[in-house]
Scaffold this active site. Structure first.
Site, PDB file in Angstrom:
ATOM      1  N   ALA A 135      26.497  10.149  68.962  1.00 51.52           N
ATOM      2  CA  ALA A 135      25.101   9.829  69.258  1.00 51.52           C
ATOM      3  C   ALA A 135      24.617   8.660  68.407  1.00 51.52           C
ATOM      4  O   ALA A 135      23.947   7.758  68.895  1.00 51.52           O
ATOM      5  CB  ALA A 135      24.224  11.052  69.038  1.00 51.52           C
ATOM      6  N   GLU A 136      24.910   8.677  67.114  1.00 52.03           N
ATOM      7  CA  GLU A 136      24.624   7.527  66.253  1.00 52.03           C
ATOM      8  C   GLU A 136      25.744   7.303  65.258  1.00 52.03           C
ATOM      9  O   GLU A 136      26.433   8.256  64.854  1.00 52.03           O
ATOM     10  CB  GLU A 136      23.314   7.707  65.471  1.00 52.03           C
ATOM     11  CG  GLU A 136      22.088   7.140  66.149  1.00 52.03           C
ATOM     12  CD  GLU A 136      21.445   8.121  67.088  1.00 52.03           C
ATOM     13  OE1 GLU A 136      20.544   7.717  67.856  1.00 52.03           O
ATOM     14  OE2 GLU A 136      21.847   9.292  67.070  1.00 52.03           O
ATOM     15  N   THR A 137      25.903   6.044  64.891  1.00 51.27           N
ATOM     16  CA  THR A 137      26.709   5.656  63.735  1.00 51.27           C
ATOM     17  C   THR A 137      25.780   4.962  62.759  1.00 51.27           C
ATOM     18  O   THR A 137      25.006   4.081  63.142  1.00 51.27           O
ATOM     19  CB  THR A 137      27.863   4.727  64.136  1.00 51.27           C
ATOM     20  OG1 THR A 137      28.736   5.433  65.035  1.00 51.27           O
ATOM     21  CG2 THR A 137      28.650   4.275  62.918  1.00 51.27           C
ATOM     22  N   HIS A 162      19.532  12.720  62.050  1.00 53.80           N
ATOM     23  CA  HIS A 162      20.817  13.337  61.687  1.00 53.80           C
ATOM     24  C   HIS A 162      21.759  12.349  61.024  1.00 53.80           C
ATOM     25  O   HIS A 162      22.509  12.709  60.112  1.00 53.80           O
ATOM     26  CB  HIS A 162      21.460  13.998  62.917  1.00 53.80           C
ATOM     27  CG  HIS A 162      22.255  13.095  63.786  1.00 53.80           C
ATOM     28  ND1 HIS A 162      21.686  12.273  64.738  1.00 53.80           N
ATOM     29  CD2 HIS A 162      23.596  12.868  63.854  1.00 53.80           C
ATOM     30  CE1 HIS A 162      22.632  11.598  65.362  1.00 53.80           C
ATOM     31  NE2 HIS A 162      23.791  11.943  64.848  1.00 53.80           N
TER      32      HIS A 162
END
Length: 269
Positions: free
Chosen positions: A43-45, A75
């Protein structure tokens, strides 16, 4: 260049929301950051590098989905703070310079981390045409969550309605900048949570996000007003699931949780 995969808002591996974390000396070009995020495909880096001593922040922090850079991510911030503390790179509270201002992550002795984020402003809006069809159920109310979160917050009749959602993700994307937060009051608070949510972000390449810290900066004021308490716990009912502790402090919202590093490796290119 070390790369880690960290599960956030959970105390066990293979749950919560996974994020890539890379600690750098400086940010490379945006194309390279985006390509790495696409390769990681979570979802994110998060990408972070240290800042000179004496400033308002200790580290610069940016977040990328596989498709785009985003303004706010809970997160992946929690995951980055966990890496800094668990590896001994940083001790005590860490201040991140981000697109959403300076964000502070404070570790506790029990291993949990508390994030200090801006509270999302909630503005009631008329339910847009087509949302009921795209979501598959009729919401009770709708709210805009402001520029940094960029979601449409939809209140559903009950917890069962949230669990049962099978939305048309492509159709949902037409109704907000990032996506849609669906929420309802917990059916049984004795289970340890006060409200339930699910988050769908097709406009940044994420059909359903497992556990979304930034969404809880809108969920905290929404449910604090209705439940009459400023300290609450939310369950994000994705297949991986996770719980987020929230404390509303006016223009700031505290988000609490744990994180677990599950993979560590080296970026070779």
């Amino acid at each position: 260049m070390r790369i880690r995969i960290v599960d956030a808002f959970t105390d066990r591996p293979f749950a919560g929301n996974p994020a890539g974390v890379l600690l750098l000396d400086a940010f490379p070009g945006d194309d390279r950051l985006q390509n790495i995020a696409l390769e990681v495909n979570h979802a994110e880096t998060a990408f972070a590098h240290p800042l000179p001593a004496g400033g308002e922040a200790d580290w610069a922090l940016r977040w990328f989905t596989p498709a785009a850079e985003v303004d706010l991510c809970g997160h992946a911030t929690l995951a980055t703070a966990h890496v800094l503390h668990s590896t001994g790179v940083h001790e005590g509270p860490v201040r991140f310079a981000t697109r959403s201002g300076v964000l502070v992550a404070t570790p506790a002795e029990d291993g949990s981390i508390t994030l200090d984020f801006p509270t999302a402003p909630l503005t009631p809006v008329t339910l847009p045409d087509g949302v009921t069809e795209a979501l598959g159920t009729e919401p009770l109310s709708a709210y805009d969550t402001g520029p940094h979160v960029g979601d449409l917050l939809l209140e559903l009749p009950d917890e069962k309605s949230v669990h049962a959602l099978r939305p048309d993700h492509r159709a949902l994307g037409a109704h907000s900048r990032r996506g849609v937060i669906a929420t309802a009051r917990a059916e049984n608070p004795a289970l340890g949570y006060d409200f339930v949510s699910r988050c769908f972000f097709p406009n940044v390449g994420i059909d359903e996000d497992p556990v979304t810290g930034s969404a809880h900066t809108a969920l905290a004021p929404f449910w604090a007003e209705r439940l009459g308490r400023t300290t609450l716990t939310g369950l994000q009912a994705s297949p991986r699931a996770g719980r987020v502790r929230t404390e509303l402090r006016g223009e700031r919202t505290l988000l609490g949780g744990r994180a677990v590093t599950v993979i560590e490796g080296e970026l070779l290119v």
